[in-house]
Design a protein around this motif. Structure first.
Motif, PDB file in Angstrom:
ATOM      1  N   SER A 209      19.199  30.984  -3.040  1.00 38.66           N
ATOM      2  CA  SER A 209      20.403  30.632  -3.854  1.00 38.66           C
ATOM      3  C   SER A 209      20.571  31.033  -5.189  1.00 38.66           C
ATOM      4  O   SER A 209      21.085  31.708  -5.859  1.00 38.66           O
ATOM      5  CB  SER A 209      20.984  29.280  -3.398  1.00 38.66           C
ATOM      6  OG  SER A 209      20.065  28.258  -3.821  1.00 38.66           O
TER       7      SER A 209
ATOM      8  N   GLU B 184      29.048  24.595  -1.234  1.00 35.24           N
ATOM      9  CA  GLU B 184      30.110  25.638  -0.635  1.00 35.24           C
ATOM     10  C   GLU B 184      31.076  24.777  -0.001  1.00 35.24           C
ATOM     11  O   GLU B 184      30.968  23.762   0.362  1.00 35.24           O
ATOM     12  CB  GLU B 184      29.520  26.528   0.640  1.00 35.24           C
ATOM     13  CG  GLU B 184      30.230  27.630   1.299  1.00 35.24           C
ATOM     14  CD  GLU B 184      29.564  28.525   1.810  1.00 35.24           C
ATOM     15  OE1 GLU B 184      30.157  29.224   2.476  1.00 35.24           O
ATOM     16  OE2 GLU B 184      28.251  28.278   2.092  1.00 35.24           O
TER      17      GLU B 184
ATOM     18  N   ILE C 118      22.879  33.065  -0.820  1.00 40.59           N
ATOM     19  CA  ILE C 118      23.592  32.047  -0.433  1.00 40.59           C
ATOM     20  C   ILE C 118      24.136  31.030  -1.557  1.00 40.59           C
ATOM     21  O   ILE C 118      23.547  31.302  -2.641  1.00 40.59           O
ATOM     22  CB  ILE C 118      22.965  31.219   0.746  1.00 40.59           C
ATOM     23  CG1 ILE C 118      21.697  30.552   0.132  1.00 40.59           C
ATOM     24  CG2 ILE C 118      22.288  31.999   1.905  1.00 40.59           C
ATOM     25  CD1 ILE C 118      20.786  29.713   1.158  1.00 40.59           C
ATOM     26  N   LYS C 119      24.862  30.196  -1.234  1.00 38.19           N
ATOM     27  CA  LYS C 119      25.424  29.125  -2.192  1.00 38.19           C
ATOM     28  C   LYS C 119      24.833  27.863  -1.952  1.00 38.19           C
ATOM     29  O   LYS C 119      24.602  27.415  -0.705  1.00 38.19           O
ATOM     30  CB  LYS C 119      26.790  29.020  -2.135  1.00 38.19           C
ATOM     31  CG  LYS C 119      27.561  30.203  -2.578  1.00 38.19           C
ATOM     32  CD  LYS C 119      29.083  29.898  -2.340  1.00 38.19           C
ATOM     33  CE  LYS C 119      29.923  31.297  -2.858  1.00 38.19           C
ATOM     34  NZ  LYS C 119      31.373  31.282  -2.659  1.00 38.19           N
ATOM     35  N   THR C 120      24.470  27.071  -2.970  1.00 41.24           N
ATOM     36  CA  THR C 120      23.571  25.548  -2.743  1.00 41.24           C
ATOM     37  C   THR C 120      25.074  24.609  -2.370  1.00 41.24           C
ATOM     38  O   THR C 120      24.885  23.857  -1.527  1.00 41.24           O
ATOM     39  CB  THR C 120      23.009  25.123  -3.941  1.00 41.24           C
ATOM     40  OG1 THR C 120      24.171  25.342  -5.071  1.00 41.24           O
ATOM     41  CG2 THR C 120      21.923  25.942  -4.454  1.00 41.24           C
TER      42      THR C 120
END
Length: 464
Positions: free
Chosen positions: A338, A348, A344-346
């Motif tokens: 992330s 979301e 990716i997103k931590t």
């Protein structure tokens, strides 16, 4: 080997299916969906997928089908005969769909990679450089295109329930269903070899996103006017629906290198409990139908207020875990993908964005119907996959108890996977609906081609 056997092999033999099974082992209803529907297409209405005949006919307004009233909230008024007060489902309805990314032999290659991470001797006599070249290509392709998405849903009787009360000019529709959606993909990182330890290693990980949705909905529909513009037999119907969503969302990252010799089911279960987020939201849908003797035109807008739901955070506060535990290691890996790689997103959230759907139906004869539907914008499902569907179908409804009703369809996702599906459905004895669809694109599994996606629905409902 048959197509069904291949799909069964992909699901039951892969690490990803073991993740799916462990993820919901504490949810008996969802596990029932996965286990009963062996070979498990999603739309922008309030559900995660279509049900019953809708898996073939889509969202078009067909009053013959009990479940067509749940697509456009204005359709409920046409789903009940004028002489009746109730129409309901007497038995359950099961629907399921599974889709694979365009990565040939994805499952087998990942299994081999896990084996050589566990023990470099599993690479055999193949030179290290060749092993690195091969699996780095596999990892790159898996990161770009590899995924397995499964969506399951169930309606329990008596839902959907239509009620035309004496004290209202229109019809009330009640819904209650439980649906799950799970997506497993790959987060790619380079495979390297340590000459001193003589071991292979990589940060490549499995990325699992899941949603478990329970929905209760109430809608109201009625006819506003008839014989519009002097045209006999026409009417304008309008409807509104209130959806109450109870949605559990979770994200997990699992480094492949840490899977060796471990109880993956227990690990998944523990991680899911650590970061799941459960919340309740309300969505508002509106619909309208112009109905004539030979045709119907419909428009629906779903989730006008765009309700939002949060995922559990990943890759944050890693120090709270026991040092060197799998949970802490996976937390650091999630932080790497992330904050360093940006894959990716931590934190979301999933937003059910408003989507307008237009549909139309034409009666070639009282028994023969052709229909189409189109979503006017793209949107993300609960696991972040893009969707925007167009749908064409034709159905024939004979009067005979012994001659099955038949349905055929074609639909295409204009966003995301860009997959096209063909579908076929039968109604036996006017009560048992069996519908299938399959992707027209193939993926190779054990040197054989199988469809990238397959869907199935089973329902028992009265003919109307």
């Amino acid at each position: 080997m048959s197509i069904g056997a291949h799909i069964l092999k992909v699901i039951t033999c892969s690490t990803t299916y073991r993740l799916v099974q462990a993820q919901f082992m504490w949810k008996p209803v969802t596990l029932l969906l996965i286990s009963l529907v062996i070979i498990p297409p999603t739309y922008a209405n309030s559900n995660l997928l279509n049900h019953s005949q809708g898996i073939t006919t889509g969202q078009s307004a067909n009053h013959h089908a009990l479940f067509s009233g749940i697509a456009n909230p204005a359709m409920g008024h046409l789903a009940v005969r004028p002489s009746e007060r109730f129409r309901l489902a007497y038995f359950f309805s099961l629907s399921s769909a599974t889709e694979l990314g365009q990565v040939d032999n994805f499952v087998d290659d990942i299994d081999e990679l896990i084996n050589i991470l566990e023990d470099s001797a599993n690479a055999g006599d193949i030179p290290v450089n060749e092993t690195l070249d091969r699996f780095n290509l596999v990892i790159t392709q898996a990161g770009q295109d590899g995924y397995l998405k499964t969506t399951n849903g169930i309606y329990l009787p008596p839902f959907p329930l239509y009620w035309r009360p004496l004290f209202l000019p229109g019809t009330l529709t009640f819904e209650f269903n439980i649906e799950s959606q799970i997506n497993v993909s790959a987060l790619a990182d380079e495979l390297i070899y340590d000459d001193q330890k003589e071991t292979f290693s990589t940060a490549t990980s499995a990325y699992l996103k899941s949603g478990l949705q329970t929905k209760f909905a109430v809608s109201y529909s009625q006819s506003l006017s008839q014989d519009l513009f002097g045209t006999k037999g026409t009417q304008l119907l309008v409807g509104a629906r209130l959806n109450i969503y109870d949605l559990e969302l979770s994200k997990q990252v699992f480094q492949l290198e840490l899977l060796r010799g471990q109880g993956i089911e227990d690990l998944i279960k523990d991680e899911y409990k650590n970061n799941r987020i459960k919340s309740t939201g309300i969505g508002l849908d509106f619909g309208a139908i112009w109905s004539a003797k030979k045709y119907r035109l419909g428009a629906t807008i779903t989730n006008v207020n765009a309700p939002a739901f949060h995922y559990g955070a990943i890759g944050v506060n890693c120090d709270k875990y026991i040092d060197a535990s799998h949970s802490q290691s996976n937390c650091y890996i999630a932080n790497y993908f992330s904050n360093i790689k940006g894959d990716i997103k931590t934190h979301e959230q999933h937003t059910k964005n408003p989507v307008i759907t237009l549909d139309g139906s034409y009666f070639i004869s009282p028994k023969w119907l052709v229909s189409a539907a189109a979503e006017l914008s793209n949107y993300d499902d609960t696991v972040g996959q893009e969707n925007q569907w167009v749908h064409w179908s034709s159905s024939y409804q004979p009067n005979s108890f012994w001659v099955p009703s038949t349905r055929v369809s074609y639909r295409k996702n204009l966003a995301g996977s860009k997959l096209s599906y063909a579908g076929i459905g039968l109604t036996l004895g006017k009560v048992v609906n069996i519908d299938f669809n399959f992707a027209l694109d193939d993926v190779i599994v054990d040197t054989d081609k199988v469809p990238r996606g397959i869907g199935f629905a089973l329902s028992i409902e009265e003919w109307f």
